[in-house]
Design a protein around this motif. Structure first.
Motif, short mmCIF file in Angstrom:
data_model
loop_
_atom_site.label_atom_id
_atom_site.label_comp_id
_atom_site.label_asym_id
_atom_site.label_seq_id
_atom_site.Cartn_x
_atom_site.Cartn_y
_atom_site.Cartn_z
N PRO C 187 53.48 54.63 56.68
CA PRO C 187 54.55 53.84 56.06
C PRO C 187 54.03 52.50 55.52
O PRO C 187 53.09 51.93 56.06
N VAL C 188 54.66 52.05 54.45
CA VAL C 188 54.34 50.76 53.84
C VAL C 188 55.50 49.81 54.11
O VAL C 188 56.65 50.12 53.78
N ILE C 189 55.22 48.69 54.75
CA ILE C 189 56.24 47.69 55.06
C ILE C 189 55.87 46.42 54.31
O ILE C 189 54.84 45.81 54.59
N VAL C 190 56.70 46.02 53.34
CA VAL C 190 56.36 44.81 52.60
C VAL C 190 56.60 43.59 53.47
O VAL C 190 57.69 43.41 54.02
N ASP C 191 55.58 42.80 53.61
CA ASP C 191 55.65 41.65 54.51
C ASP C 191 55.28 40.41 53.71
O ASP C 191 54.21 40.35 53.11
N ALA C 192 56.15 39.44 53.70
CA ALA C 192 55.84 38.14 53.12
C ALA C 192 56.24 38.02 51.66
O ALA C 192 56.00 38.92 50.86
N GLY C 193 56.86 36.89 51.35
CA GLY C 193 57.12 36.50 49.97
C GLY C 193 58.48 36.87 49.42
O GLY C 193 58.89 36.33 48.39
N LEU C 194 59.19 37.77 50.09
CA LEU C 194 60.51 38.14 49.56
C LEU C 194 61.46 36.95 49.69
O LEU C 194 61.36 36.15 50.63
N GLY C 195 62.40 36.84 48.75
CA GLY C 195 63.28 35.67 48.77
C GLY C 195 64.75 36.00 48.87
O GLY C 195 65.53 35.18 49.35
N SER C 196 65.13 37.18 48.43
CA SER C 196 66.56 37.48 48.34
C SER C 196 66.79 38.98 48.47
O SER C 196 65.84 39.77 48.55
N ALA C 198 67.84 41.08 46.27
CA ALA C 198 67.32 41.88 45.15
C ALA C 198 65.84 42.21 45.36
O ALA C 198 65.40 43.32 45.04
N ASP C 199 65.09 41.26 45.89
CA ASP C 199 63.68 41.52 46.20
C ASP C 199 63.56 42.65 47.22
O ASP C 199 62.68 43.51 47.12
N ALA C 200 64.43 42.62 48.20
CA ALA C 200 64.40 43.63 49.25
C ALA C 200 64.69 45.02 48.68
O ALA C 200 63.98 45.99 48.97
N ALA C 201 65.71 45.11 47.85
CA ALA C 201 66.05 46.40 47.25
C ALA C 201 64.91 46.89 46.36
O ALA C 201 64.56 48.08 46.37
N GLN C 202 64.32 45.97 45.62
CA GLN C 202 63.22 46.36 44.74
C GLN C 202 62.03 46.92 45.53
O GLN C 202 61.42 47.92 45.13
N ALA C 203 61.71 46.26 46.65
CA ALA C 203 60.59 46.72 47.47
C ALA C 203 60.78 48.18 47.89
O ALA C 203 59.87 49.00 47.79
N ILE C 204 61.97 48.47 48.33
CA ILE C 204 62.24 49.84 48.80
C ILE C 204 62.24 50.82 47.62
O ILE C 204 61.71 51.93 47.71
N GLU C 205 62.81 50.41 46.50
CA GLU C 205 62.82 51.30 45.33
C GLU C 205 61.41 51.60 44.85
O GLU C 205 61.14 52.69 44.32
N LEU C 206 60.51 50.65 45.01
CA LEU C 206 59.12 50.86 44.57
C LEU C 206 58.38 51.80 45.52
O LEU C 206 57.27 52.23 45.23
N GLY C 207 58.98 52.09 46.65
CA GLY C 207 58.36 53.06 47.53
C GLY C 207 58.05 52.57 48.93
O GLY C 207 57.59 53.34 49.76
N ALA C 208 58.32 51.29 49.20
CA ALA C 208 58.11 50.80 50.56
C ALA C 208 59.09 51.49 51.50
O ALA C 208 60.20 51.84 51.12
N SER C 209 58.63 51.67 52.74
CA SER C 209 59.50 52.28 53.75
C SER C 209 60.34 51.25 54.47
O SER C 209 61.31 51.59 55.14
N GLY C 210 59.95 49.99 54.34
CA GLY C 210 60.69 48.93 55.01
C GLY C 210 60.17 47.58 54.56
O GLY C 210 59.25 47.49 53.74
N ILE C 211 60.80 46.53 55.09
CA ILE C 211 60.34 45.17 54.79
C ILE C 211 60.39 44.34 56.06
O ILE C 211 61.17 44.62 56.96
N LEU C 212 59.56 43.30 56.09
CA LEU C 212 59.65 42.31 57.15
C LEU C 212 59.99 40.97 56.51
O LEU C 212 59.33 40.54 55.56
N VAL C 213 61.04 40.33 56.98
CA VAL C 213 61.41 39.02 56.45
C VAL C 213 61.59 38.03 57.58
O VAL C 213 62.02 38.38 58.67
#
Lengths: 263, 263, 263, 263
Positions: C187-196, C198-213
């Motif tokens: 799994p790919v979890i985007v970590d760091a730099g997200l601000g809002s 919309a950023d979170a939705a974009q990360a997942i649409e690009l294929g990330a499995s999750g995010i850390l904020v």
């Protein structure tokens, strides 16, 4: 010299073939001397200035115009400060009567914060001035349909903004600029918002026939160097466009074939 | 000529002051003749080619090298095709032994689809080749910390990609490129992914000291014109950067003062 | 409920099926009370905190941990502050010994200004900790090859940054994130730099499995509302991706057929 | 529930408080059944359809309208197919006479390739229809001054396009959308061009009060799932905006303070 250099089509506006795709504004320079040096470095043939800032009674003594006289330039007086078609037409006629020629840049701002152009009044003024025999270059938004309407109304060229005047934000909507250029049957001159040489090259690559810059040159730390940078960038962009760039693709293609002679 | 033109600092790599910021790859041109014309038009002094494609036994007869001989060029043989540091080092040493000089572009690809460089093997090879006395220019991702590690390992310059080789997608992450250039104590040469003159100007404005292009020139409809466009763009970008661009701002500032003499 | 809702594949890391794709950092909140409310609103199951900020001697009394106890959470202690693999491994082992579990986020910063991760040390630490039986989630640059190497070294998931920690610049290089997600077998979890959101939705649409904020929630004017917004956005992104978006195209297609019944 | 959830201001158009910020178009769905399921999943209260596609003589038997009857919906018939203000006004009046209510979306296209709206005719039609007592929502370009003129002419809301209809290119010019929303004294509903949930969230975060989508839902592989994703995204965007996001900054700020208790 290689034949390709001749494939860049010349820029013709109002029946005149121009030797440069770079139009220069004359406002906001540290001094007239720097402005003149920058003008020289830019190679610009078309110069713009606000009619309201010019002493129309004695143009020969005007602080800007006196320096431009005797040079082989095309004056493009602009109507900045106008907030309606009527005002813009009046300003243009005053300029013509004062001997500043019959080219005019229609600039009708609707908002002091952004100085963005008013589409309705700009279209009206363009039609009226074209009717009155002017060579009309309206400053406009990048609305593709509006640009078409302006050409239909008699504009000799259309001047969509890349971004609001003086912001240096570059071309906010490359898609629209490309569309305008694709569809236009008059030259497209990007006016406003460019900040650097890369912006200038991009504008031309997207299909613009030229650019008008003022703030990014006049307010650069070294206006003369920036004027020259803009001139080179416009030339680079035109040649790059004529050269036929590679398509964008998602994945790599090796510069060298994958199978080689080593081993 | 105006003093500003002298403010662009010269590009020095491995103790040599280069006369051009544009490095040219020699692969994929329609013919050696077109390659040579493009080389001429580009003004490039540094040329790169894949060692594995060269006939190391008789370089004087090699289909590429025979045309380059006698010109004042710096060879930058690259290790493309290598998939490990060991392979890259072996290729570099073969090239040096064959008389191709001691500059080398480390290129160690990990993926045939993207040809993106392997960070670990690239760092290893860079350290080994620097140790062995080469002037090492590694092709790398735009990871800012990796670029710093490469410089610490002895790279004479770092070559982050703008986007994958041959894609023409330009600079995918301008933020990273700017950061790399700000922090680097060696020259930054953008390698891979550039598509047009505007991309080239942007790379230099972001702080790169130079660019390496191959596919966008070799595969343009007119490679010679594109070579010249790239050369102009690099010059425009360097001058634009030295000129000190205006800051970006959110709202307009009038090019002419709001109060004028008209009325 | 519609079948599509079940087509979003569950997120499994280290053998555990997670109920939320949103991981929450616990630092920088105005107060522990607000942190807990935000945690509630986020629905997060995985929480991260810096080991060096925790009182490892008496975790039951720790100002952060005492509030988390008794909840059904997975602890993801991070090694922030470490500047080498050795330090990171030591920190991870201290945390495990103090009863904080065997998940660890490797965070090895090389630069106090950007806090960007060191690729070499991160890869080393990942291999060592995976070997030592940890479930390892390394914070990494978005270098696609590095991400692959991390997975090969035993990472249970990879955590590329969208942009530097705390900047809120969002995903600077969507191309790379998409590539990483396409190629990853963890799994790919985007970590760091997200601000809002919309950023979170974009990360997942690009294929990330999750995010850390962390910062974008903790430092929002209303952290609790932002935590909820992030949770909704992650759900929206996952559903949007599963729904199969329309392809991007250059020109319009009418929503209604061009020929209609009126007239 | 946390107070923040109540800080999102309600969307009021033409005196009606709407329960959803998501407007749905009814064209191009695989079947009426799927359209209805998507409508349900979207929670949309306002639905749009082309008047010219509706059987105005017997709306009760119309293939689209018969399915909508009996639901608590607001009809927003649109004038697509019109190429002048006169035509648009005639279409709107036919719709009202047929009992479809007095809301109307003005849609006057000038180009079959892009379906971009004609600014001049759109402004005319808006003024005429507002005068005639309609609640007018014009589809417009993202020209900020034009949007202001439309509001002054009586538009109940303005509907700038993100990009051309059906392209899925998202919001081509976030700057302009933000400016329009900042200055507008009527709600801004982004119409056209959105492709995914992330686009929807971004539109709302930039200041739009709502969005209208059709193609991205109707032509998604799973329209029902995409309808739900869009609904969640709009909610996420509104909450994210109300929560007050962190400012963007160039460099990192540590999520944890640099000095910690470990060591």
């Amino acid at each position: 010299m290689h034949e390709a250099f001749y494939r860049v089509p010349p820029l013709v506006i109002g029946g005149r073939t121009l030797r440069s795709r770079l139009f220069l504004g004359t406002g906001r320079f540290p001094s007239p001397a720097v402005m003149l040096q920058a003008l020289e470095a830019s190679g610009a043939e078309v110069v713009t200035f606000a009619v309201r800032r010019v002493n129309l009674d004695e143009t020969a003594d005007d602080s800007v115009l006196q320096h431009l006289e005797g040079r082989d330039l095309i004056y493009l007086p602009n109507t900045s400060g106008a907030s309606s078609a009527t005002e813009a037409v009046r300003i243009a006629k005053l300029a013509r009567a004062a001997g500043l020629g019959d080219w005019v840049k229609v600039e009708i701002s609707a908002d002091p914060r952004t100085l963005l152009p008013d589409p309705i009044e700009t279209l009206k003024a363009t039609a009226m001035l074209a009717e009155a025999g002017f060579t009309v270059l309206p400053y406009t938004s990048d609305d593709p349909v509006l640009c078409r309407r302006l050409a239909e109304a008699g504009a000799a060229a259309v001047m969509p903004g890349g971004s609001p005047i003086g912001t240096g934000l570059g071309i906010l909507n490359p898609y629209n600029l490309r569309l305008i250029a694709e569809e236009a049957n008059v030259p497209v001159i990007v006016d406003a918002g460019l900040g650097s040489a890369a912006d200038a090259a991009q504008a031309i690559e997207l299909g613009a026939s030229g650019i008008l810059v003022n703030t990014p040159v006049a307010k650069a730390l070294d206006p003369v160097a920036m004027a020259r940078a803009m001139a080179l960038a416009v030339e680079a962009g035109a040649l790059s466009r004529a050269a036929g760039r590679i398509p964008k693709r998602l994945y790599a293609t090796a510069s060298s074939d994958p199978d080689g002679v080593l081993e």
